[in-house]
Design an enzyme around this catalytic site. Structure first.
Site, mmCIF file in Angstrom:
data_model
loop_
_atom_site.group_PDB
_atom_site.id
_atom_site.type_symbol
_atom_site.label_atom_id
_atom_site.label_comp_id
_atom_site.label_asym_id
_atom_site.label_seq_id
_atom_site.Cartn_x
_atom_site.Cartn_y
_atom_site.Cartn_z
ATOM 1 N N HIS A 100 13.156 -8.636 35.329
ATOM 2 C CA HIS A 100 12.657 -7.950 34.134
ATOM 3 C C HIS A 100 11.198 -8.305 33.932
ATOM 4 C CE1 HIS A 100 11.981 -7.904 29.593
ATOM 5 N NE2 HIS A 100 12.151 -6.635 29.922
ATOM 6 N N SER A 101 10.378 -7.277 33.730
ATOM 7 C CA SER A 101 9.004 -7.455 33.296
ATOM 8 C C SER A 101 8.222 -8.330 34.275
ATOM 9 C CB SER A 101 8.998 -8.023 31.870
ATOM 10 O OG SER A 101 7.720 -7.946 31.290
ATOM 11 N N GLN A 102 7.684 -9.443 33.780
ATOM 12 C CA GLN A 102 6.847 -10.319 34.594
ATOM 13 C C GLN A 102 7.492 -10.653 35.934
ATOM 14 O OE1 GLN A 102 6.830 -14.558 33.707
ATOM 15 N NE2 GLN A 102 4.626 -14.408 33.339
#
Length: 314
Positions: free
Chosen positions: A135-137
């Protein structure tokens, strides 16, 4: 399951208003689930600055990006956000519980990518083939991990992965909405090397070009490689899905990541949640009110790839 910036694995083990998380959802479907904490961000006592300076969580950033983007309207889709489980401001118990879970992060993002790539590779070497959900980063970790261990990554589930390619985007609000961050990503998708074909010479940069105009007025102008594009042969046989919500800041640019992968010979599926009837989500979709519906979308995609857990409940 690998969490994103300023977070820990608690993103997947429950929600700030007390509901079950994605870890429980997939365990109930018969999967063995590993929820990790990033290097230097574990919940046990640890001197996290051993890897360099860290930056604390920022309350204004949390409100603007995660909890209440509809109030700040820093990107065109922000007003569509409806799924945060609470009032979305300090003093509300759900907000306070979420903010209490934010952790300091190593300031150097390239250093984070290097450390977590190596840690995740070591984990795969220990446990064997697995589906890698980021997720994300942590999306920036997934590409080099799969590049290093293509035979141990059964699929990549990239939930709004770090992006877009080449340059990050800064949200500026109306009327311009976006501008490119100055720094360029070493390998297009991340700050660590990837195995391109033909290979990049040591110290060489990718040749890139930006779209003349966006696909739609509320989207960013994507950066791609100049043709002929170098390929990513270690990734091309791994099933890849990118999950994008309706109201997140990623709604303006995750299509660029999909396009970059396609150009580099990596087929992938971009699922816009709104297109399958899952509306109103922001970036922290795994803890929002309809988190189980989004887990269901991921599970259906895994089923279509014939990656159903052997003991899956029916």
């Amino acid at each position: 399951m690998v969490h994103g910036g300023s977070q820990t694995g608690t993103n997947f083990t429950g929600t700030p208003d007390g509901r079950e998380g994605w870890a429980q959802y997939f365990v109930r479907r018969g999967y063995a689930v590993y929820v990790v904490d990033q290097v230097a961000r574990g919940r046990a006592a640890h001197w996290s600055q051993i890897h360099g300076p860290v930056q604390p969580a920022r309350i204004n950033f949390v409100e603007q990006r995660f909890v209440a983007p509809e109030r700040y309207k820093q990107w065109p889709q922000a007003h569509l956000h409806t799924q945060w489980p609470g009032a979305g401001k300090p003093g509300d118990p759900v907000f306070d519980q979420f903010y209490a879970s934010q952790f300091p992060s190593i300031v150097s993002f390239p250093k984070q990518q290097e450390l977590n790539r190596d840690a995740l590779v070591a984990l795969l070497d220990k446990i064997g083939p697995a589906i890698l959900l980021t997720h994300s980063q942590s999306g920036a970790f997934s590409w080099p991990v799969a590049d290093a261990r293509p035979n141990l990554v059964k699929a990549l589930v990239a939930v709004e992965p770090s992006g877009p390619p080449v340059h990050d985007v800064e949200n500026t609000g109306a009327p311009d909405w976006f501008k490119d961050a100055e720094r360029t990503k070493l390998s297009g998708l991340s700050d660590v090397p990837l195995s391109y074909e033909p290979p990049l010479a040591a110290g060489a940069a990718l040749d890139v070009v930006r779209q003349d105009k966006p696909d739609q007025p509320d989207l960013v102008r994507c950066w791609l490689q100049k043709e002929p594009a170098r390929q990513l042969p270690n990734l091309k046989r791994i099933p890849v899905v990118i999950i994008m919500s309706e109201a997140s800041y990623h709604a303006a640019y995750d299509h660029c990541t999909a396009a970059y992968l396609n150009q580099a010979g990596v087929p992938n599926t971009l699922i816009r949640l709104a297109d399958v009837g899952v509306r109103g989500n922001g970036h922290m979709m795994m803890i929002e009110k309809n988190n189980a519906a989004i887990a269901g979308v991921i599970a259906q995609w895994l089923d279509r790839q014939r990656l159903r857990a052997p003991q899956a409940a029916r």
